[in-house]
Each structure stands twice: as structure tokens, then as C-alpha cells.
Design a protein around this motif. Structure first.
Motif, short mmCIF file in Angstrom:
data_model
loop_
_atom_site.label_atom_id
_atom_site.label_comp_id
_atom_site.label_asym_id
_atom_site.label_seq_id
_atom_site.Cartn_x
_atom_site.Cartn_y
_atom_site.Cartn_z
N LEU A 76 0.81 -1.22 0.00
CA LEU A 76 0.00 0.00 0.00
C LEU A 76 0.84 1.27 0.00
O LEU A 76 0.32 2.36 0.17
N LYS A 341 -3.33 6.73 2.10
CA LYS A 341 -3.43 5.76 3.20
C LYS A 341 -2.27 5.94 4.18
O LYS A 341 -1.13 6.06 3.76
N PHE A 374 -9.49 3.41 11.16
CA PHE A 374 -9.71 2.14 11.85
C PHE A 374 -8.35 1.67 12.34
O PHE A 374 -7.33 2.31 12.04
N HIS A 376 -5.71 -1.31 14.83
CA HIS A 376 -5.40 -2.43 15.71
C HIS A 376 -5.08 -1.83 17.08
O HIS A 376 -3.94 -1.39 17.31
N HIS A 383 -5.14 3.16 11.12
CA HIS A 383 -5.11 3.39 9.68
C HIS A 383 -5.98 4.61 9.39
O HIS A 383 -7.17 4.59 9.66
N GLU A 414 2.96 -0.81 9.87
CA GLU A 414 3.01 -2.14 9.24
C GLU A 414 3.16 -2.14 7.72
O GLU A 414 3.61 -3.13 7.16
N HIS A 415 2.83 -1.08 7.02
CA HIS A 415 2.90 -1.13 5.55
C HIS A 415 4.29 -0.83 5.01
O HIS A 415 4.58 -1.12 3.86
C1 MLT Z 1 -5.60 -3.56 7.46
O1 MLT Z 1 -5.37 -3.47 8.67
O2 MLT Z 1 -6.69 -3.94 7.04
C2 MLT Z 1 -4.52 -3.27 6.50
O3 MLT Z 1 -3.43 -2.66 7.12
C3 MLT Z 1 -4.97 -2.63 5.23
C4 MLT Z 1 -5.31 -1.17 5.26
O4 MLT Z 1 -4.71 -0.41 6.03
O5 MLT Z 1 -6.14 -0.74 4.46
#
Ligand code: MLT
Ligand code: ZN
Length: 462
Positions: A76, A341, A374, A376, A383, A414-415
């Protein structure tokens, strides 16, 4: 003008049918999944063995043509596609490096090719009663090599760590065509620099990963998911702390907001998960050898959440239904525009404050845009997706990443840095660290053959 001599050499190495030169056949290798990054390549090459990768890298280096390694092209940040300028590179597609070794149940390890798709690896490990610790929505296309190159994260980092923690050793081809290999699976091996770990997260700039020895984890027998509605993100973050304390085996805690959930429902024709919308949602999942559904239900009650604000799923179909609201977000966001993103980390204690701060920062430079957040939660990883500004307009990137730095965060959780964030690396890395990274790059790739313009933009030589 295509380099005919190089093309001839590559055809000799991998076979003519695996050197793709026609514009329409090259096209899927030239643009990234987001649609924001890409550029022309000389050709896409599909080697089927490490020795073909080595010969291909040597051929590219000899012709001073850069090499861009690519896996499932689900990245991404533009790290696996050519850049818009400079000498068009050879894209080395790993998709035919798809060997799945036998699972070593004693060591709980497996050796696989860099082109193995995550979902296939998951199935392979599952057949041996084990599981892959890293998981995320792009599992159907993302490959092991790309996951290593980016140190992929995903939904289970809170339980098992990111891709780095799963890598026991690698086989990889260096910029001069030499192959280095640590696939013996020795977990205790203190014999100097850990070259495999150096390559994890190096985004194709130091070597082309061809195979990996990976750690596997115990497969869960039971899993329970719950989607819980909250009035604000502060409550959602606090709930994760309580749930982790009360329930063993919580391996995912995903945060989403009403706007994102509505977007998924609209784009994919889904009914909302709860009778009434909530400002913020937490999708938690617990898994293990025993059924923790009762413990999870009790813990949610302990939070004081009203029953109509919770949807619980214990079977695979029910869990899939709940996970759709989270996993379809990325596609829903990209369905209508090319988003900017961001995958950032902030200290978990500052996550709730970061959300309104980043929204205001975006509003200052871009009006009328769509912002979908959104993340983690347990990793402090959010994100931030901004749709509206043209792909080349970096004003939004500048303020979002600046805000991350102000909050003491990292510009990539993470990307990876890729092409998207190379300009802003200094926000997360000190001059001394960048100088050390540049020294490593120069030592291993003095000609700047591997992925120029990615990660360390200043070193671009072509
Ligand atoms: C996710 O957590 O779904 C991925 O990192 C992909 C995104 O960020 O769109
Ligand atoms: Zn993510």
C-alpha cells in the motif's frame, strides 16, 4: 527503448514465456493496489527458482537496470512497483517461487518459497494442526516474500508479534547476485550478524528474498468473536485492557468507527451488525484450546455494555459475518476514490486523543474530504484513510505524518515506508539512524540496483 540484450539474457534464464514485455501484460505489475503509485517497467520476469533470481539480478545489475521485487502486489506504499521516473526497472515477480515444504511438527516450522500466498500457507499449516501467526485481510493475494519485505503486521500482532517474529531464517539474493541462505531452522544461532532479520522490513532495497524458514504456532480449537458498540474511542481502548485481563487468548482487538462501518454496509449491501449505531466499535476475538465464550460474555458484561450493543459469534460463518465489517473496509474505501493511506502507531495511551487531532489536521489543509479511521488498538496502530485530494497532492500526507510525530508515534506501523513516505522518514528516524541505514545500503548495494527510490529516497541513483 527496451534493452534487447538484457531481454535476451532474461529469456535465456527464465524462458521466453516468463519475460513479459507487452504493455497490457506488464500493466498489472506497474501499478500498486491503491492505484496511487507506479510507473513503467522494462519487463516483468517470473523466475521459478533462487538460481534464476540470482542470474536475473546479475543481468539487471550488469545492464544498470534496477530490480523491483514484487509479490502479490497488495502493498500500500508503492514499495513493490516501479517509480514514475528514472530507468524503467525489471520487475521480479516472486509468484512462481511457490514451493511449500513439509511442516516440521517437532520444530513447529516450515520452509516456503517467497511467492507462497498467505492463505495457501495457512491451509498448509492447518493441515498439520498448526497455524501461521500473522493474518490480515489481503491473505488471498499477499505473499510471504512481501510480508517479509514489509515486516507485515495484521490482526494478531498483539498475540504473536509481526512477521519479524515468525522468521527463523531466509534465503535471499544480494544485489551482486550472490545467494545467502539460513534455512536450517536453528532457533539458537548466535554466530554474528543476523542477516535474515536485517532483510525483514528492508523493502526490497538490500536483497530479493527467495525463501523463508517460518515459525508456526498452535492452531486454535475454539474461537469466539464479539463486536461491541461504544460511545467513544476512550471507552473502546479501556475495554481492550479489561478484556485482555479477564479473558485468556484474546488475539485480535480491532477498532472501527460508525462512518467506516456505514461505508462497508453501503458498498457491500450488508445490514448493520447492531440494532442501533454506535460511535465506535471494537471487534475482539479470543481463541485457544478451550471455549472461552462464557468468559468473554462475562467480561463484556463486566464492562457494563448493554446486551443490545454486542453481537457475539462462535461458529466460523458467524465470525466471518462479523469480520466482514472490518475486513471489507480497505476495499470499501478504495471503491470510490484513490485514497491517501496512512498506517501509523501512536502510544496506546494517546490513541483516543490522536483521532480528533488528526481529523482536525486534515480539515485544515483539505476541505470536504472523506476520512476513515480504523486500526489495531492493542498496538496503538491506526489506519487513517483520506479520500478526496488528488494522488499527487502531498499536503494531507504532510499534516497527518507531522501530527503522528507530534504524538510521539511512528509514520509506519506495518505497511512500510515505500515510495509513499520516503520523504518523511526523518520524522521517525534520527539523522544517525538514517546515516547507518544508508551505510548498510551502500555496502550491500553499491550500484543502487535494488528498488531505488524506496525507503531511502536520497540514495536514488537512476
Ligand atoms: C488492514 O489493517 O486492514 C490493513 O493494514 C490494510 C489497510 O490499512 O487498508
Ligand atoms: Zn492493518
Amino acid at each position: 527503448v527496451p534493452d534487447e540484450r538484457l531481454l535476451h539474457e532474461l529469456r535465456e534464464i527464465v524462458g521466453a514465456e516468463h519475460v513479459l514485455t507487452e504493455a497490457d501484460v506488464r500493466a498489472p505489475f506497474e501499478r500498486d493496489w491503491t492505484g496511487r503509485f507506479g510507473g513503467p517497467c522494462t519487463c516483468a520476469v517470473r523466475p521459478s527458482a533462487a538460481r534464476e533470481v540470482a542470474a536475473g539480478v546479475r543481468a539487471g545489475a550488469g545492464a544498470h537496470v534496477p530490480i523491483v521485487a514484487q509479490g502479490g502486489n497488495t502493498g500500500l506504499v508503492g514499495g513493490g512497483v516501479p517509480g514514475p521516473s528514472g530507468r524503467p526497472p525489471v520487475v521480479l515477480s516472486a509468484t512462481r517461487l511457490d514451493g511449500l515444504g513439509e511442516v516440521d511438527a517437532d520444530a513447529r516450522q516450515v520452509t516456503v518459497g517467497a511467492g507462497v500466498v498467505l492463505a495457501d500457507l495457512q491451509e498448509h499449516a492447518g493441515a498439520a494442526g498448526l497455524a501461521v501467526a500473522v493474518d490480515f485481510a489481503a491473505r488471498g493475494s499477499a505473499t510471504v516474500g512481501g510480508m517479509i519485505a514489509t515486516n507485515a503486521g495484521g490482526i494478531h500482532v498483539m498475540a504473536h508479534g509481526s512477521m519479524r517474529a515468525q522468521v527463523v531464517g531466509l534465503e535471499a539474493v544480494l544485489a551482486d547476485g550472490t545467494t545467502i541462505s539460513r534455512l536450517s531452522g536453528l532457533t539458537k544461532d548466535n554466530t554474528g550478524y543476523d542477516l535474515s532479520q536485517l532483510l525483514v522490513g528492508s523493502e526490497g532495497t538490500l536483497a530479493v528474498v527467495t525463501a523463508a524458514r517460518l515459525r508456526l504456532v498452535e492452531a486454535a480449537v475454539h474461537a469466539t468473536a464479539a463486536l461491541i458498540g461504544f460511545d467513544d474511542v476512550t471507552d473502546a481502548v479501556a475495554a481492550v485492557r479489561t478484556l485482555r485481563g479477564d479473558v485468556t487468548g484474546i488475539h485480535a482487538a480491532e477498532l472501527l468507527f460508525d462512518g467506516g462501518l456505514r461505508l462497508v454496509c453501503e458498498q457491500f449491501g450488508l445490514a448493520p451488525p447492531l440494532p442501533r449505531p454506535a460511535a465506535a466499535y471494537l471487534l475482539v476475538e479470543a481463541a485457544g484450546r478451550t471455549d472461552v465464550t462464557d468468559a468473554l460474555a462475562a467480561a463484556i458484561e463486566h464492562l457494563g455494555v448493554a446486551p443490545e450493543r454486542t453481537a457475539v459469534a462462535v461458529d466460523a460463518a458467524g465470525r466471518h459475518r462479523l469480520w466482514q465489517y472490518r475486513e471489507l473496509l480497505t476495499s470499501a474505501i478504495s471503491a470510490t476514490a484513490v485514497p491517501h493511506k496512512f498506517d501509523v502507531t501512536v502510544p496506546v495511551s494517546r490513541l483516543a486523543a490522536f483521532v480528533p487531532a488528526v481529523e482536525s489536521a486534515v480539515a485544515r489543509v483539505a476541505g470536504g474530504v472523506q476520512v476513515v479511521v480504523f486500526g489495531h488498538v492493542a498496538d496503538g496502530n491506526l489506519h487513517v484513510n483520506v479520500s478526496g485530494p488528488p494522488p499527487d497532492d502531498e499536503a494531507v500526507d504532510d499534516v497527518v505524518l507531522g501530527e503522528v510525530a507530534r504524538f510521539g508515534g511512528s509514520i509506519s506501523a506495518e505497511h512500510g515506508i515505500g515510495r509513499a513516505k520516503a520523504r518523511w522518514l526523518h520524522l521517525s528516524r534520527s539523522p544517525a539512524e538514517i546515516a547507518a541505514m544508508q551505510a548498510i545500503k551502500r555496502a550491500l548495494d553499491p550500484g543502487g540496483v535494488l528498488n531505488p527510490g524506496v525507503l531511502l529516497a536520497d540514495l536514488t541513483t537512476s
